[in-house]
Motif scaffolding. Structure first.
Motif, mmCIF file in Angstrom:
data_model
loop_
_atom_site.group_PDB
_atom_site.id
_atom_site.type_symbol
_atom_site.label_atom_id
_atom_site.label_comp_id
_atom_site.label_asym_id
_atom_site.label_seq_id
_atom_site.Cartn_x
_atom_site.Cartn_y
_atom_site.Cartn_z
ATOM 1 N N ARG A 181 0.832 -1.199 0.000
ATOM 2 C CA ARG A 181 0.000 0.000 0.000
ATOM 3 C C ARG A 181 0.870 1.253 0.000
ATOM 4 N N VAL A 202 0.171 5.217 0.717
ATOM 5 C CA VAL A 202 -0.733 6.274 1.157
ATOM 6 C C VAL A 202 -0.114 7.574 0.667
ATOM 7 N N GLU A 206 -1.868 -1.165 -3.863
ATOM 8 C CA GLU A 206 -2.979 -0.246 -3.621
ATOM 9 C C GLU A 206 -2.449 1.152 -3.338
ATOM 10 N N VAL A 232 -3.728 4.849 -1.996
ATOM 11 C CA VAL A 232 -4.818 5.541 -1.307
ATOM 12 C C VAL A 232 -4.486 7.020 -1.248
ATOM 13 N N VAL A 271 -4.981 10.779 0.189
ATOM 14 C CA VAL A 271 -5.433 11.435 1.411
ATOM 15 C C VAL A 271 -5.039 12.906 1.378
ATOM 16 N N ALA A 280 -6.592 11.608 9.020
ATOM 17 C CA ALA A 280 -6.901 10.888 7.784
ATOM 18 C C ALA A 280 -5.721 10.035 7.345
ATOM 19 N N ALA A 283 -5.444 6.932 9.563
ATOM 20 C CA ALA A 283 -6.496 5.948 9.335
ATOM 21 C C ALA A 283 -6.132 4.958 8.232
ATOM 22 N N HIS A 284 -5.229 5.339 7.344
ATOM 23 C CA HIS A 284 -4.903 4.481 6.197
ATOM 24 C C HIS A 284 -3.533 3.818 6.290
ATOM 25 N N ARG A 343 -0.559 1.417 7.526
ATOM 26 C CA ARG A 343 -0.417 0.113 8.171
ATOM 27 C C ARG A 343 1.039 -0.314 8.040
ATOM 28 N N SER A 367 3.664 -0.103 4.744
ATOM 29 C CA SER A 367 3.199 0.783 3.686
ATOM 30 C C SER A 367 4.163 1.951 3.492
ATOM 31 N N ARG A 382 3.355 3.765 12.973
ATOM 32 C CA ARG A 382 2.567 2.764 12.247
ATOM 33 C C ARG A 382 3.429 1.772 11.471
#
Length: 391
Positions: free
Chosen positions: A103, A105, A127, A129, A131, A138, A141-142, A144, A147, A174
């Motif tokens: 991922r 972000v 993926e 995402v 933000v 925000a 929240a995404h 992990r 990432s 994170r």
């Protein structure tokens, strides 16, 4: 006595000069794509790193090594990788650090082509995402473990400012890596590694080389984080040629004097545009009205950069009248040169985005991005004032 060589042999081998004992005043240019060895023992020694030697231009050249040393030094990083463009640096980074199911972000404000590259990764199960990078909740929240968090110090083209220390702390918490595209700021205005970032990307095509002469990129960070992208760049041919490296290193010598001048001029132009009745809004972090002005004062050093954006009426023809009325400020779909230039994100850098996404970012037909150069500020102010009369 040696037998005289034939004409063809002389033409191939005779043009060798003894290396001077004293060094040249500037870094030499090494154009060779291949390098010779005395014997197999020397081949082994070079490949195994026991002696510093060159093998093939894709593996490394003295000019590339010099540019990488410069990049590491400017950012205070352990290691650096020079690439054929800023996008090549991102491509090498993504290929080395992402796997299927991974991922990214990323700030919604990123350069449009960066979002295009992230879209390409989707077919490999990565993926992306989007933000608002100024909204820490925000972002959290995404994120992990494993990432990548990707932001720009100064976003292209809306000039939002990333709170690098806060984002770095969040990424560490994170288990993510913070990657910062520092192209607009350069190490003159920001050194993201010192503010907690893990990796920094630069497009040396822009302010770092500063003369619209080269296509170059760079990646800087800890050695263990740069080694993977380095291997990818060598295998995939994402590395720059020696001439580009030589030009990039020469251009960087004037980085501080160029940006000191251009940043001061940008602030003057932003203040002028902010009060002009034909201008709807100005995006420049040096203005107290900018939403990230307080963040900019913490994150940026030595001023607020040489990039700004402003909004004319959202009408294509109004923009065309303005552009046609300019004399020296030209429409150039890049940035960071010695000349002041304009670009139109909706039809260039963010052209590939769907209209709904451009609209969400505020990139309407009247949105213009200004890269401030080294001209006399009074001349630029006069030219802008005259051209705005045509709007």
């Amino acid at each position: 006595m040696e037998e005289p060589l034939g004409l063809s042999t002389l033409a191939v081998h005779a043009a060798w000069a003894q290396t001077p004992a004293n060094p040249p005043a500037t870094m030499p240019f090494y154009p060779s794509a291949a390098w010779a060895f005395r014997d197999l023992d020397e081949v082994d020694a070079v490949y195994e790193g026991r002696v510093k030697g060159a093998v093939y231009a894709r593996n490394g050249t003295p000019n590339r090594w010099a540019l990488e040393r410069l990049l590491a030094g400017l950012h205070g990083g352990e290691a650096a990788l020079a690439t054929a463009s800023g996008m090549a640096a991102l491509a090498a980074l993504f290929l080395a650090h992402l796997r299927p199911g991974g991922r990214v972000v990323a700030s919604r404000d990123l350069y449009g082509t960066t979002w295009g590259l992230l879209g390409d990764l989707a077919r490999f199960g990565v993926e992306a995402v989007g933000v608002d990078a100024t909204d820490l909740e925000a972002v959290a929240a995404h994120l992990r473990p494993g990432s990548l968090l990707l932001v720009e110090t100064l976003s292209n083209p809306r000039l939002r400012v990333a709170d690098l220390p806060a984002l770095a702390a969040l990424a560490r918490e994170r288990g993510a890596l913070l990657v910062v595209d520092n192209t607009f700021a350069t190490p003159y205005h920001a050194r993201p590694l010192a503010q907690g970032a893990d990796l920094v990307v630069e497009s040396l095509t822009k302010f770092l080389s500063g003369h619209h002469l080269v296509l170059l990129g760079g990646l800087v960070g800890r050695k263990d984080l740069v080694e993977g992208p380095l291997g990818v760049a060598v295998r995939a041919g994402l590395v720059p040629d020696p001439w580009a490296c030589w030009l990039g290193a020469e251009g960087a010598k004037t980085l501080a004097v160029r940006l000191e001048r251009a940043s001061a001029t940008a602030l003057r132009l932003a203040r002028f545009l902010e009060t002009h009745p034909k201008v709807g809004a100005v995006h420049y972090p040096g203005l107290p009205s900018h939403p990230d002005h307080a963040t900019a004062r913490r994150v940026l050093a030595r001023g607020f950069g040489a990039m700004l954006a402003f909004e004319l009426p959202p009408e294509r023809e109004a923009v065309n009248r303005f552009l046609r009325a300019l004399r020296h400020i030209r429409l150039v779909l890049s940035l960071g040169g010695t000349e002041t230039t304009l670009s139109h994100p909706a039809t260039s850098s963010h052209r590939s985005l769907p209209p709904s996404e451009r609209e969400a970012l505020g990139l309407h037909p009247g949105f213009l991005r200004l890269s401030v150069g080294l001209e006399d500020p009074e001349d630029l102010l006069e030219e802008l004032e005259e051209a705005l009369k045509a709007v």
